[in-house]
Design an enzyme around this catalytic site. Structure first.
Site, PDB file in Angstrom:
ATOM      1  N   HIS A  82     -10.851   0.928   0.453  1.00  0.00           N
ATOM      2  CA  HIS A  82     -10.665   2.003   1.427  1.00  0.00           C
ATOM      3  C   HIS A  82     -12.053   2.207   2.037  1.00  0.00           C
ATOM      4  O   HIS A  82     -12.927   2.769   1.393  1.00  0.00           O
ATOM      5  CB  HIS A  82     -10.159   3.246   0.675  1.00  0.00           C
ATOM      6  CG  HIS A  82     -10.234   4.528   1.434  1.00  0.00           C
ATOM      7  ND1 HIS A  82      -9.115   5.292   1.686  1.00  0.00           N
ATOM      8  CD2 HIS A  82     -11.266   5.212   1.972  1.00  0.00           C
ATOM      9  CE1 HIS A  82      -9.472   6.386   2.356  1.00  0.00           C
ATOM     10  NE2 HIS A  82     -10.775   6.366   2.533  1.00  0.00           N
ATOM     11  N   ASP A  86       0.989   2.780   3.754  1.00  0.00           N
ATOM     12  CA  ASP A  86       0.140   3.846   3.197  1.00  0.00           C
ATOM     13  C   ASP A  86       1.006   5.088   2.962  1.00  0.00           C
ATOM     14  O   ASP A  86       0.566   6.218   3.223  1.00  0.00           O
ATOM     15  CB  ASP A  86      -1.060   4.162   4.097  1.00  0.00           C
ATOM     16  CG  ASP A  86      -2.114   5.008   3.373  1.00  0.00           C
ATOM     17  OD1 ASP A  86      -1.959   5.264   2.167  1.00  0.00           O
ATOM     18  OD2 ASP A  86      -3.089   5.411   4.030  1.00  0.00           O
ATOM     19  N   LEU A  90       2.840   6.323  -5.085  1.00  0.00           N
ATOM     20  CA  LEU A  90       4.078   6.788  -5.741  1.00  0.00           C
ATOM     21  C   LEU A  90       3.874   8.107  -6.482  1.00  0.00           C
ATOM     22  O   LEU A  90       4.833   8.710  -6.948  1.00  0.00           O
ATOM     23  CB  LEU A  90       4.615   5.717  -6.698  1.00  0.00           C
ATOM     24  CG  LEU A  90       5.197   4.460  -6.043  1.00  0.00           C
ATOM     25  CD1 LEU A  90       5.655   3.461  -7.112  1.00  0.00           C
ATOM     26  CD2 LEU A  90       6.335   4.781  -5.098  1.00  0.00           C
ATOM     27  N   ARG A  91       2.619   8.507  -6.658  1.00  0.00           N
ATOM     28  CA  ARG A  91       2.251   9.838  -7.184  1.00  0.00           C
ATOM     29  C   ARG A  91       2.534  10.067  -8.657  1.00  0.00           C
ATOM     30  O   ARG A  91       2.184  11.120  -9.175  1.00  0.00           O
ATOM     31  CB  ARG A  91       2.928  10.967  -6.387  1.00  0.00           C
ATOM     32  CG  ARG A  91       2.657  10.949  -4.900  1.00  0.00           C
ATOM     33  CD  ARG A  91       1.196  11.168  -4.592  1.00  0.00           C
ATOM     34  NE  ARG A  91       0.976  11.418  -3.164  1.00  0.00           N
ATOM     35  CZ  ARG A  91      -0.106  11.049  -2.502  1.00  0.00           C
ATOM     36  NH1 ARG A  91      -1.081  10.414  -3.126  1.00  0.00           N
ATOM     37  NH2 ARG A  91      -0.240  11.312  -1.229  1.00  0.00           N
ATOM     38  N   ASN A 121      -5.834   9.663   6.618  1.00  0.00           N
ATOM     39  CA  ASN A 121      -7.156   9.082   6.461  1.00  0.00           C
ATOM     40  C   ASN A 121      -7.029   7.586   6.191  1.00  0.00           C
ATOM     41  O   ASN A 121      -6.459   7.213   5.177  1.00  0.00           O
ATOM     42  CB  ASN A 121      -7.878   9.766   5.289  1.00  0.00           C
ATOM     43  CG  ASN A 121      -9.336   9.401   5.251  1.00  0.00           C
ATOM     44  OD1 ASN A 121      -9.873   8.873   6.222  1.00  0.00           O
ATOM     45  ND2 ASN A 121      -9.977   9.647   4.126  1.00  0.00           N
ATOM     46  N   ASP A 140      -8.616   3.262  -3.818  1.00  0.00           N
ATOM     47  CA  ASP A 140      -8.045   3.821  -2.577  1.00  0.00           C
ATOM     48  C   ASP A 140      -7.899   5.338  -2.615  1.00  0.00           C
ATOM     49  O   ASP A 140      -7.524   5.932  -3.619  1.00  0.00           O
ATOM     50  CB  ASP A 140      -6.689   3.197  -2.262  1.00  0.00           C
ATOM     51  CG  ASP A 140      -6.167   3.711  -0.932  1.00  0.00           C
ATOM     52  OD1 ASP A 140      -6.846   3.521   0.075  1.00  0.00           O
ATOM     53  OD2 ASP A 140      -5.108   4.349  -0.923  1.00  0.00           O
ATOM     54  N   HIS A 167       3.329  14.278   0.558  1.00  0.00           N
ATOM     55  CA  HIS A 167       2.764  15.596   0.211  1.00  0.00           C
ATOM     56  C   HIS A 167       3.867  16.628   0.409  1.00  0.00           C
ATOM     57  O   HIS A 167       4.688  16.488   1.316  1.00  0.00           O
ATOM     58  CB  HIS A 167       1.576  15.945   1.114  1.00  0.00           C
ATOM     59  CG  HIS A 167       0.386  15.060   0.915  1.00  0.00           C
ATOM     60  ND1 HIS A 167      -0.382  15.102  -0.232  1.00  0.00           N
ATOM     61  CD2 HIS A 167      -0.166  14.112   1.702  1.00  0.00           C
ATOM     62  CE1 HIS A 167      -1.361  14.206  -0.127  1.00  0.00           C
ATOM     63  NE2 HIS A 167      -1.249  13.589   1.035  1.00  0.00           N
ATOM     64  N   HIS A 204       0.844  -1.211   0.000  1.00  0.00           N
ATOM     65  CA  HIS A 204       0.000   0.000   0.000  1.00  0.00           C
ATOM     66  C   HIS A 204       0.873   1.253   0.000  1.00  0.00           C
ATOM     67  O   HIS A 204       1.246   1.777   1.052  1.00  0.00           O
ATOM     68  CB  HIS A 204      -0.926   0.004   1.219  1.00  0.00           C
ATOM     69  CG  HIS A 204      -2.007   1.026   1.116  1.00  0.00           C
ATOM     70  ND1 HIS A 204      -3.313   0.791   1.466  1.00  0.00           N
ATOM     71  CD2 HIS A 204      -1.984   2.309   0.675  1.00  0.00           C
ATOM     72  CE1 HIS A 204      -4.039   1.875   1.265  1.00  0.00           C
ATOM     73  NE2 HIS A 204      -3.249   2.812   0.787  1.00  0.00           N
TER      74      HIS A 204
HETATM   75  O1  DOR Z   1      -4.028   9.594   4.369  1.00  0.00           O
HETATM   76  C1  DOR Z   1      -4.265   9.200   3.242  1.00  0.00           C
HETATM   77  N1  DOR Z   1      -3.584   9.671   2.174  1.00  0.00           N
HETATM   78  N2  DOR Z   1      -5.234   8.305   3.043  1.00  0.00           N
HETATM   79  C2  DOR Z   1      -5.640   7.939   1.833  1.00  0.00           C
HETATM   80  O2  DOR Z   1      -6.522   7.135   1.742  1.00  0.00           O
HETATM   81  C3  DOR Z   1      -5.050   8.558   0.630  1.00  0.00           C
HETATM   82  C4  DOR Z   1      -3.692   9.052   0.904  1.00  0.00           C
HETATM   83  C5  DOR Z   1      -3.157   9.947  -0.180  1.00  0.00           C
HETATM   84  O3  DOR Z   1      -3.210   9.563  -1.345  1.00  0.00           O
HETATM   85  O4  DOR Z   1      -2.635  11.016   0.148  1.00  0.00           O
END
Ligand code: DOR
Length: 429
Positions: A181, A307, A65-66, A280, A154, A311, A62
C-alpha cells in the site's frame, strides 16, 4: 459416482489457453472434465448458457473481510456471500483485522473459519510486520507454512526503508508476492481527499498523489535489489503508472492493480461531502484516471480488484473528514469494470477476464484462473447484456458503503460455481 454438469452453448473465454469460442464445458465432481467436443454427451445436470459468457471463476486479490475483530462490518460468511454474488470464486483477504493476520495462528483461524462458512475460496494475505506497525518483521515463514499466499501491511505502507528491505528479502525467499500500500504518511497525515483544486476550494486537508509515487519509486529500487516479486496495491496516480511501466519495460517483476472507483470517479465528486466517496488512496484527477485507463490498456496494470472495505453506517454517517476510508465493491465490480473498460474499448472480454481471474491466480500461485481439463471447476457464468440498477439495500455484504447506489449498469454474474458446486444463481434474488 461424481455428479456431472454440462454447461451448454456459452461463449467460453479462457485466457490461459487463448480460447474464445462457443462451446460446451463438462464438469465431473470438482474438476473440469472436458471442453468443446470432448464435452459432448449426457450429464446429471445441463445448464443452458446460450447468450452467456463462461469464464474461469473471478478472483479478487484485494478484499477486507474484517474477521477476526470487526464482525460488525463484515464476516468471512457475509463477505464471501457478497463475493459469490459478484461472480467471484475466490478472494484474497488483507491482514488489517483485529488481531491482524500477523502470525500462523490468525492465518489458520481464517482458513478454518473459511472452511466452515465461506461461499468462495479464501486466501489469507499475511502482514509483513508485527501489528502492521512497520517496525519488526512478522512471522512470515510460519505464515507461509500456515497458508498465507502473499504479504502486505495494507492499510499502511512500510515507511522504514530498512524494515521494508528486510521484509522484501524475507518474502522473496518464499517466492511469495510482496504487496505494498504505497503511501508516505509524512505527506498524507490528516488528509481526507486528493490534493488539488477541489480540496483547496472545500478547505479539506489533502493527500497528494506524490505520497503514493514516492513510496512506489523507493520500493521498485529496493525490490530490484531484494529480487522480490513486487505488486503495487490500488494504483491511483499517473506517476505510479509511469514507474510501474518503466520497471516492467526493464524486465523487473513488478505488477499492479486498480479498483473500479479509480477508473470511474474523480476528486471533484467529493464536493458532495459524501463519505462514500472517501477511500484511500483517494479519488484523483481526471488526468490520473486517464493514466490508470492507459495503464490497463497497455498491460502496465494487469489486475483488477475491488479493495472491498466495508464500514458500518454509523461510521460512514460521520462528516467527510471523520468517516473512515473505504467502500464496498464485491457486488458491483464486474458491471463497473464493464462500464470503465469494455464499453470504452480499453479491454476486450478475454483481456478483462485475464485481469479478473487468470493473472491474479498466477500472481498468488493459487488454483483457478483457467478452464483446463483436470483443474478445479471454478467457473463464472456472466450475462454481458443484462441491464440492472445497483441497489445497496439488496446487497449481501453486511455493509452498505458504496457510492454507486442507484447506478444503472449492464452485465452481471448469473451463476458462480466453486469446485463444481453451484454456490450462486441469479434467480435466487
Ligand atoms: O480505503 C481504504 N480502506 N483503503 C485502505 O487501504 C484500507 C481500507 C480499509 O481497510 O478500510
Amino acid at each position: 459416482m461424481s455428479k456431472s454438469i454440462l454447461i451448454r452453448g456459452g461463449r467460453v473465454i479462457d485466457p490461459s489457453r487463448e480460447i474464445d469460442e462457443k462451446m460446451d464445458v463438462l464438469i465431473v465432481g470438482d474438476k473440469i472434465a472436458g471442453l468443446g467436443r470432448e464435452a459432448a454427451g449426457s450429464a446429471d445436470e445441463v445448464i443452458d448458457a446460450d447468450g452467456l459468457l463462461v469464464t474461469p471463476g473471478l478472483i479478487d486479490m484485494h478484499v477486507h473481510l474484517r474477521e477476526p475483530g470487526h464482525e460488525d462490518k463484515e464476516t468471512i460468511e457475509t463477505g464471501t456471500a457478497a463475493a459469490v454474488a459478484g461472480g467471484f470464486t475466490a478472494v484474497a483477504c488483507m491482514p488489517n483485522t483485529d488481531p491482524p493476520l500477523h502470525s500462523d495462528a490468525e492465518v489458520e483461524y481464517v482458513l478454518r473459519q473459511a472452511e466452515l462458512v465461506a461461499h468462495t475460496r479464501v486466501y489469507p494475505i499475511g502482514a509483513l510486520t508485527k501489528n502492521r506497525a512497520g517496525r519488526e518483521l512478522a512471522e512470515i515463514g510460519l505464515m507461509v507454512k500456515a497458508g498465507a499466499v502473499a504479504f502486505s501491511d495494507d492499510g499502511d505502507g512500510i515507511a522504514d526503508t530498512a524494515v521494508c528491505m528486510r521484509a522484501m528479502e524475507y518474502v522473496s525467499q518464499f517466492d511469495r508476492l510482496f504487496i505494498q500500500h504505497c503511501e508516505d504518511t509524512s505527506l498524507t497525515r490528516g488528509g481526507c481527499m486528493n490534493a488539488g483544486l477541489t480540496a483547496t476550494r472545500l478547505g479539506l486537508p489533502a493527500i497528494p498523489a506524490v505520497a503514493e509515487v514516492i513510496m512506489a519509486q523507493r520500493d521498485i529500487t529496493l525490490a530490484r535489489q531484494a529480487g522480490v516479486r513486487y505488486h503495487v496495491a490500488h494504483v491511483s496516480a499517473a506517476g505510479t503508472v509511469d514507474l510501474v511501466r518503466r520497471a516492467r519495460q526493464e524486465g523487473q517483476a513488478v505488477t499492479a492493480e486498480v479498483c473500479p472507483h479509480h477508473l470511474l470517479l474523480t476528486e471533484e465528486m467529493c464536493a458532495r461531502y459524501d463519505p462514500n466517496l472517501k477511500m484511500n488512496p483517494p479519488l484523483r484527477s481526471q488526468a490520473d484516471l486517464q493514466a490508470c485507463l492507459e495503464g490497463v490498456r497497455d498491460g502496465t496494470i494487469g489486475c483488477l480488484v475491488t479493495d472491498h472495505a466495508p464500514h458500518v453506517n454509523s461510521e460512514k454517517e460521520l462528516g467527510f473528514q471523520d468517516a473512515p476510508f473505504g467502500i464496498i465493491g464485491l457486488e458491483t465490480a464486474l458491471p463497473l469494470f464493464i462500464r470503465a473498460l469494455i464499453d470504452s474499448e480499453v479491454l476486450d472480454w478475454p483481456q478483462l477476464i485475464a485481469a479478473m481471474s487468470t493473472r491474479p491466480a498466477q500472481l498468488l500461485g493459487v488454483s483457478g484462473g483457467t478452464l483446463k481439463v483436470d483443474r478445479v471447476a471454478d467457473v463464472t457464468l456472466i450475462d454481458p447484456e443484462i441491464e440492472w440498477k445497483i441497489d445497496a439495500e439488496k446487497m449481501r455484504s453486511k455493509s452498505r458503503n458504496t457510492p454507486f447506489d442507484g447506478w444503472p449498469v449492464r452485465g452481471r454474474a448469473v451463476l458462480t460455481m466453486v469446485g463444481g458446486e453451484v454456490r450462486y444463481r441469479a434467480e435466487q434474488e
